[in-house]
Scaffold this active site. Structure first.
Site, short mmCIF file in Angstrom:
data_model
loop_
_atom_site.label_atom_id
_atom_site.label_comp_id
_atom_site.label_asym_id
_atom_site.label_seq_id
_atom_site.Cartn_x
_atom_site.Cartn_y
_atom_site.Cartn_z
CG LEU A 59 35.10 38.29 35.71
CD1 LEU A 59 35.47 39.29 35.11
CD2 LEU A 59 34.71 37.49 36.96
CG ASN A 90 44.69 34.61 35.44
OD1 ASN A 90 44.52 34.92 35.37
ND2 ASN A 90 45.48 33.32 35.70
CG ASP A 150 47.15 36.76 40.18
OD1 ASP A 150 47.73 36.38 41.45
OD2 ASP A 150 46.03 35.96 40.18
CG ASP A 303 43.45 34.23 43.99
OD1 ASP A 303 42.93 34.05 42.77
OD2 ASP A 303 43.89 33.60 44.31
CG HIS A 307 40.23 25.58 38.38
ND1 HIS A 307 41.17 26.44 37.60
CD2 HIS A 307 40.48 26.46 39.67
CE1 HIS A 307 42.06 27.47 38.09
NE2 HIS A 307 41.76 26.94 39.58
ZN LIG Z 1 47.81 34.96 42.48
#
Ligand SMILES: [Zn+2]
Length: 428
Positions: A59, A90, A150, A303, A307
């Site tokens: 997110l 992340n 991740d 996933d 971007h």
């Molecule tokens: Zn990953």
């Protein structure tokens, strides 16, 4: 109390039924239910599923609000039929403390479009050196049960072992991004015939498989739960199948794009196909589909990796890795699994709602469509055909590999605890 009657939908693809929602819950299911005072949705020919659950969503908030926010990401999730997503750690700052996971959790509550369950980092700053405050994140208001670095692999075997031992205390799970770092230095795409022809740095299957092999053994050794993120190779499937045959507590996910796309697309040099793990071969795709059908792979996870334009619209080597996926996931699963006869709609409900909710120990989601259950529901028109138009996405980012591609099926309605978040394919 608000009343909604969904009339004549095929619940999990079965015989047409009516489903009555009262307030936040399903009040009744059956035929010829009384519609008095209810908003009626005519759903003949449509499939009613439990609200979809994603174990793997980026997110981007806090820190990269130029690519996505909790609000825009949960809007995209609702459009895709999701009622709960797990937000990966992340971010900037990394979600490695109780403070950051509570911030994400609170933003999720405010968004209102879908439930947001934060994932906590395994190690401080995703640096793989020191365990993060797993217990504090679990004990926080966010109630974290899934931990993952991740984007990076927990490659230190001792750290991985300690994390697995630690989460056992509260029935948590470590979700591993399986990527041996030394074997993937400078890697740009799947290592194989295409990478050799294009002269791009190869990302060997063994870089994924060696970590999975190690981690299923570690999980068995300490008697803990491990979940493998985004399986992408036939060999990974074999290892997970073997681990499950031993009775070990191992689960795995596959992304929609790894069920459909292959490394042949890299020949276009279009960075929209650049993703981690990379697109693999046709043989891998077929093995992943078969494994999802037979239950070796437990669930589909998007996933979703938004971007901004400038990070994807550049030369291949410089481009960021990742694809958006929330708004197209169900259509890709319909095309690759349902329309091919590999999975029926009850199977889709299992792999996209029941199993991911169970792995994440998420309450109120992945429940049967029956009276007394929370009304987290997704209504799908499987006969719809349309080309993907990223201009219409609810996500803030547009980096989809499916632009212009015709995909089957469309989510017409999504309900979060009885409240419509999507009506006639549009955000409510
Ligand atoms: Zn990953």
């Amino acid at each position: 109390m608000s009343k909604i009657l969904i009339r004549g939908a095929k619940v999990l693809g079965g015989e047409p039924q009516d489903v009555l929602i009262e307030g936040q819950n399903i009040a009744a299911t059956g035929s010829g239910l009384d519609a008095e005072g209810a908003t009626v949705i005519e759903a003949a020919g449509q499939i009613l599923l439990p609200g979809l659950v994603d174990l793997h969503t980026h997110l981007r908030e806090p820190g990269r609000e130029d690519s996505e926010t909790v609000l825009t990401g949960t809007r995209a999730a609702a459009v895709g039929g999701f009622t709960a997503v797990h937000a990966m750690a992340n971010t900037f700052p990394v979600a490695d403390t109780a403070g950051v996971v509570e911030q994400v959790w609170r933003l999720g509550k405010e968004s209102g479009y879908c439930d947001v369950q934060p994932v906590g980092a395994v190690t401080v700053g995703l640096e793989g050196k020191q365990l993060a405050e797993l217990g504090a994140m679990h004990d926080s208001a966010a109630g974290v049960k899934v931990f993952s670095d991740d984007g990076k692999c927990v490659d230190d075997a001792v750290i991985m072992r300690r994390a697995l031992e630690y989460v056992k205390a509260f029935d948590g799970v470590v979700a591993q991004h399986a990527q041996e770092p030394r074997l993937t230095e400078g890697a740009q795409m799947n290592e194989g015939v295409v990478s050799a022809e294009l002269g791009l740095g190869g990302w060997p299957a063994v870089a994924e498989e060696s970590i999975i092999a190690r981690d299923v053994l570690l999980a068995a050794h300490v008697g803990s739960r491990v979940h493998i993120c985004h399986l992408s190779t036939a060999g990974s499937v074999e290892i997970v199948r073997w681990a499950k045959s031993k009775g070990w507590d191992v689960t795995a996910e596959v992304t929609p794009h790894h069920l459909l796309l292959t490394d042949e697309l890299v020949r276009t040099y279009n960075p929209v196909y650049k993703v981690n793990p990379p697109l693999r071969t046709e043989a891998d795709v077929m093995a992943l589909r078969e494994a999802l059908a037979d239950g070796t792979i437990d669930c589909v996870a998007t996933d979703h990796a938004p971007h901004p334009h400038e990070d994807k619209d550049c030369e291949w080597a410089a481009a960021a890795m990742g694809m958006v996926g929330l708004e197209t996931a169900l259509s890709v699963v319909q095309q690759t699994m349902v329309d091919t006869g590999l999975l029926d709609w009850a199977g889709v409900a299992d792999r996209m709602s029941l199993r991911p909710a169970a792995i994440g120990r998420l309450e109120g989601h992945g429940r049967p469509v029956s009276a007394g259950e929370p009304a987290n529901l997704t209504l799908v028109d499987p006969s719809y055909r349309g080309a993907v138009d990223p201009a219409g996405f609810a996500s803030r980012s547009r980096n989809t590999p499916y632009e212009g591609r015709e995909l089957p099926g469309r989510v017409t309605h999504t309900f979060l605890r009885g409240r419509a978040t999507v009506v006639d394919g549009k955000l409510a």
